[in-house]
Design a protein around this motif. Structure first.
Motif: not given
Length: 123
Positions: A42-53, A103-107
């Motif tokens: 029931g919730k939108e997908r959210e970003g939690v963590s990201c790694i930029s090589g 890296c972005t929190w926008s899926s």
């Protein structure tokens, strides 16, 4: 061909830990970013963590800072998400995603996705 496969989900009690794995192929993390996202019912997908090589940096969203850690193992072409002090609100399907950008929190800005792994935090 880009592929991402998550593993490591499961049922854990509040305060417990899990380590998720994202095994990837078809690209080099030196030129891509990998993000971890989650989606609860029931919730939108959210970003939690990201790694930029490319830039050698990692990022965590505020709600998981100090609890989640993202890391990489180049020899295994795998990115990990170590999750500590898990709470019921962390319950969700967790996905890893890759893109050649930043890296972005926008899926919607990620082109490649794994199938997801369920994490349930409950006593």
């Amino acid at each position: 061909q880009v592929q991402l496969v998550e593993s490591g989900g499961g049922l854990v009690q509040p305060g417990g830990s899990l380590r998720l794995s994202c095994a990837f192929s078809g690209f080099s993390l030196d030129y891509y970013v990998i993000g971890w996202f989650r989606q609860a019912p029931g919730k939108e997908r959210e970003g939690v963590s990201c790694i930029s090589g490319r830039y050698g940096r990692s990022y965590n969203v505020g709600s998981v800072k100090g609890r989640f850690t993202i890391s990489r193992d180049d020899a295994k072409n795998t990115v990990y998400l170590q999750m500590n002090s898990l709470q019921p609100e962390d319950t969700a399907v967790y996905y890893c995603a890759a893109d050649a950008g930043y890296c972005t929190w926008s899926s919607t800005l990620y082109n490649y996705w794994g199938q997801g792994t369920q994490v349930t935090v409950s006593s």
